[in-house]
Design a protein around this motif. Structure first.
Motif, PDB file in Angstrom:
ATOM      1  N   ALA A  14      49.239  33.190  41.877  1.00  0.00           N
ATOM      2  CA  ALA A  14      48.456  32.007  42.204  1.00  0.00           C
ATOM      3  C   ALA A  14      48.623  31.683  43.688  1.00  0.00           C
ATOM      4  CB  ALA A  14      48.900  30.842  41.351  1.00  0.00           C
ATOM      5  N   GLY A  15      47.501  31.373  44.328  1.00  0.00           N
ATOM      6  CA  GLY A  15      47.516  31.124  45.760  1.00  0.00           C
ATOM      7  C   GLY A  15      47.268  32.365  46.597  1.00  0.00           C
ATOM      8  N   GLY A  16      47.289  33.525  45.955  1.00  0.00           N
ATOM      9  CA  GLY A  16      47.089  34.777  46.666  1.00  0.00           C
ATOM     10  C   GLY A  16      45.629  35.161  46.770  1.00  0.00           C
ATOM     11  N   SER A  17      45.406  36.403  47.211  1.00  0.00           N
ATOM     12  CA  SER A  17      44.049  36.888  47.455  1.00  0.00           C
ATOM     13  C   SER A  17      43.867  38.277  46.870  1.00  0.00           C
ATOM     14  CB  SER A  17      43.768  36.938  48.961  1.00  0.00           C
ATOM     15  OG  SER A  17      43.857  35.667  49.554  1.00  0.00           O
ATOM     16  N   LEU A  18      42.630  38.573  46.538  1.00  0.00           N
ATOM     17  CA  LEU A  18      42.211  39.907  46.138  1.00  0.00           C
ATOM     18  C   LEU A  18      40.796  40.118  46.649  1.00  0.00           C
ATOM     19  CD1 LEU A  18      43.258  40.330  42.371  1.00  0.00           C
ATOM     20  CD2 LEU A  18      44.144  41.628  44.303  1.00  0.00           C
ATOM     21  N   GLN A  19      40.458  41.382  46.910  1.00  0.00           N
ATOM     22  CA  GLN A  19      39.083  41.701  47.265  1.00  0.00           C
ATOM     23  C   GLN A  19      38.529  42.716  46.287  1.00  0.00           C
ATOM     24  OE1 GLN A  19      37.791  44.172  50.764  1.00  0.00           O
ATOM     25  NE2 GLN A  19      36.741  42.293  51.391  1.00  0.00           N
ATOM     26  N   LEU A  20      37.402  42.399  45.701  1.00  0.00           N
ATOM     27  CA  LEU A  20      36.701  43.311  44.821  1.00  0.00           C
ATOM     28  C   LEU A  20      35.574  43.994  45.583  1.00  0.00           C
ATOM     29  CD1 LEU A  20      36.334  41.092  41.621  1.00  0.00           C
ATOM     30  CD2 LEU A  20      38.264  42.513  42.337  1.00  0.00           C
ATOM     31  N   ARG A  67      36.517  28.974  48.078  1.00  0.00           N
ATOM     32  CA  ARG A  67      37.649  29.892  47.880  1.00  0.00           C
ATOM     33  C   ARG A  67      37.209  31.350  47.901  1.00  0.00           C
ATOM     34  NH1 ARG A  67      40.294  30.015  43.188  1.00  0.00           N
ATOM     35  NH2 ARG A  67      38.524  29.314  41.922  1.00  0.00           N
ATOM     36  N   PHE A  68      36.037  31.640  47.359  1.00  0.00           N
ATOM     37  CA  PHE A  68      35.527  33.010  47.278  1.00  0.00           C
ATOM     38  C   PHE A  68      34.417  33.213  48.308  1.00  0.00           C
ATOM     39  CE2 PHE A  68      36.525  33.920  42.494  1.00  0.00           C
ATOM     40  CZ  PHE A  68      37.841  33.532  42.714  1.00  0.00           C
ATOM     41  N   ILE A  69      34.324  34.447  48.814  1.00  0.00           N
ATOM     42  CA  ILE A  69      33.257  34.803  49.745  1.00  0.00           C
ATOM     43  C   ILE A  69      32.611  36.102  49.286  1.00  0.00           C
ATOM     44  CG2 ILE A  69      32.665  35.376  52.132  1.00  0.00           C
ATOM     45  CD1 ILE A  69      35.207  33.850  52.972  1.00  0.00           C
ATOM     46  N   LEU A  86      43.701  31.980  44.815  1.00  0.00           N
ATOM     47  CA  LEU A  86      43.473  32.277  43.406  1.00  0.00           C
ATOM     48  C   LEU A  86      44.235  31.313  42.500  1.00  0.00           C
ATOM     49  CD1 LEU A  86      43.541  36.156  43.631  1.00  0.00           C
ATOM     50  CD2 LEU A  86      41.655  34.798  42.724  1.00  0.00           C
ATOM     51  N   LYS A  87      43.610  31.039  41.357  1.00  0.00           N
ATOM     52  CA  LYS A  87      44.190  30.169  40.341  1.00  0.00           C
ATOM     53  C   LYS A  87      44.287  30.956  39.029  1.00  0.00           C
ATOM     54  CE  LYS A  87      41.730  26.202  42.343  1.00  0.00           C
ATOM     55  NZ  LYS A  87      40.770  25.111  42.058  1.00  0.00           N
ATOM     56  N   SER A  88      45.128  30.495  38.150  1.00  0.00           N
ATOM     57  CA  SER A  88      45.286  31.183  36.865  1.00  0.00           C
ATOM     58  C   SER A  88      43.968  31.211  36.100  1.00  0.00           C
ATOM     59  CB  SER A  88      46.381  30.526  36.029  1.00  0.00           C
ATOM     60  OG  SER A  88      46.096  29.156  35.819  1.00  0.00           O
ATOM     61  N   GLU A  89      43.158  30.186  36.274  1.00  0.00           N
ATOM     62  CA  GLU A  89      41.873  30.146  35.572  1.00  0.00           C
ATOM     63  C   GLU A  89      40.842  31.125  36.126  1.00  0.00           C
ATOM     64  OE1 GLU A  89      43.555  27.535  36.855  1.00  0.00           O
ATOM     65  OE2 GLU A  89      42.164  26.025  37.681  1.00  0.00           O
ATOM     66  N   ASP A  90      41.184  31.821  37.208  1.00  0.00           N
ATOM     67  CA  ASP A  90      40.319  32.885  37.715  1.00  0.00           C
ATOM     68  C   ASP A  90      40.544  34.198  36.963  1.00  0.00           C
ATOM     69  OD1 ASP A  90      40.906  31.632  41.037  1.00  0.00           O
ATOM     70  OD2 ASP A  90      39.126  31.317  39.779  1.00  0.00           O
ATOM     71  N   THR A  91      41.540  34.246  36.109  1.00  0.00           N
ATOM     72  CA  THR A  91      41.804  35.449  35.326  1.00  0.00           C
ATOM     73  C   THR A  91      40.606  35.776  34.447  1.00  0.00           C
ATOM     74  OG1 THR A  91      44.197  35.118  35.321  1.00  0.00           O
ATOM     75  CG2 THR A  91      43.263  36.442  33.525  1.00  0.00           C
ATOM     76  N   ALA A  92      40.081  37.008  34.595  1.00  0.00           N
ATOM     77  CA  ALA A  92      38.892  37.417  33.855  1.00  0.00           C
ATOM     78  C   ALA A  92      38.572  38.861  34.188  1.00  0.00           C
ATOM     79  CB  ALA A  92      37.699  36.530  34.217  1.00  0.00           C
ATOM     80  N   VAL A  93      37.623  39.413  33.446  1.00  0.00           N
ATOM     81  CA  VAL A  93      37.008  40.683  33.835  1.00  0.00           C
ATOM     82  C   VAL A  93      35.814  40.344  34.717  1.00  0.00           C
ATOM     83  CG1 VAL A  93      35.815  42.748  33.049  1.00  0.00           C
ATOM     84  CG2 VAL A  93      37.767  41.858  31.750  1.00  0.00           C
ATOM     85  N   TYR A  94      35.821  40.911  35.916  1.00  0.00           N
ATOM     86  CA  TYR A  94      34.765  40.648  36.884  1.00  0.00           C
ATOM     87  C   TYR A  94      33.799  41.826  36.906  1.00  0.00           C
ATOM     88  CZ  TYR A  94      37.200  36.576  38.715  1.00  0.00           C
ATOM     89  OH  TYR A  94      37.788  35.336  38.841  1.00  0.00           O
ATOM     90  N   SER A 123      48.731  35.288  38.028  1.00  0.00           N
ATOM     91  CA  SER A 123      49.921  34.723  37.406  1.00  0.00           C
ATOM     92  C   SER A 123      50.291  33.429  38.109  1.00  0.00           C
ATOM     93  CB  SER A 123      51.075  35.711  37.477  1.00  0.00           C
ATOM     94  OG  SER A 123      51.408  35.981  38.818  1.00  0.00           O
ATOM     95  N   SER A 124      50.700  32.454  37.315  1.00  0.00           N
ATOM     96  CA  SER A 124      51.052  31.152  37.899  1.00  0.00           C
ATOM     97  C   SER A 124      52.538  31.034  38.116  1.00  0.00           C
ATOM     98  CB  SER A 124      50.565  30.032  36.978  1.00  0.00           C
ATOM     99  OG  SER A 124      51.095  30.203  35.695  1.00  0.00           O
TER     100      SER A 124
END
Length: 124
Positions: A14-20, A67-69, A86-94, A123-124
């Protein structure tokens, strides 16, 4: 139609970043509005963000705005989703989607192609 393949998912704190990333194969990528959707366990698929085919205008769900771009590189037939704070509620299949000559606001109504999806776990 275009074929879509996502990558870049994984585990983040949580609070981190990822790029898809989503790479499209096929013709006329420039003419497709591209979007990202997600589905969390037990929930329906929901719209996340989209980028237009012509002006490159963007459109976001309220839950990710600020938060997202979303961006696209037409020279690489690729669309990106930079996910910050990122928040825990962002957990999903994208999954990414493509809609021929659509607008970012209407991509949800009739996408022409879907990718297979990539898992994002926060993860929180």
């Amino acid at each position: 139609q275009v074929q879509l393949v996502e990558s870049g998912g994984g585990l983040a704190q949580a609070g981190g970043s990822l790029q898809l990333s989503c790479v499209a194969s096929g013709r006329n990528f420039n003419w497709y509005t591209m979007g990202w959707f997600r589905r969390a366990p037990g929930n329906e698929r929901e719209f996340v963000a989209a980028v237009g085919w012509s002006s490159g205008g963007t459109y976001y769900a309220d839950s990710v705005k600020g938060r997202f771009i979303i961006s696209r590189d037409n020279t690489k037939n690729t669309v990106y989703l930079q996910m910050n704070s990122l928040k825990s509620e962002d957990t999903a299949v994208y999954s990414c989607a493509a809609a021929y000559m659509s607008t970012p606001q209407t991509i949800s109504t009739a996408p022409d192609s879907w990718g297979q999806g990539t898992q994002v776990t926060v993860s929180s």
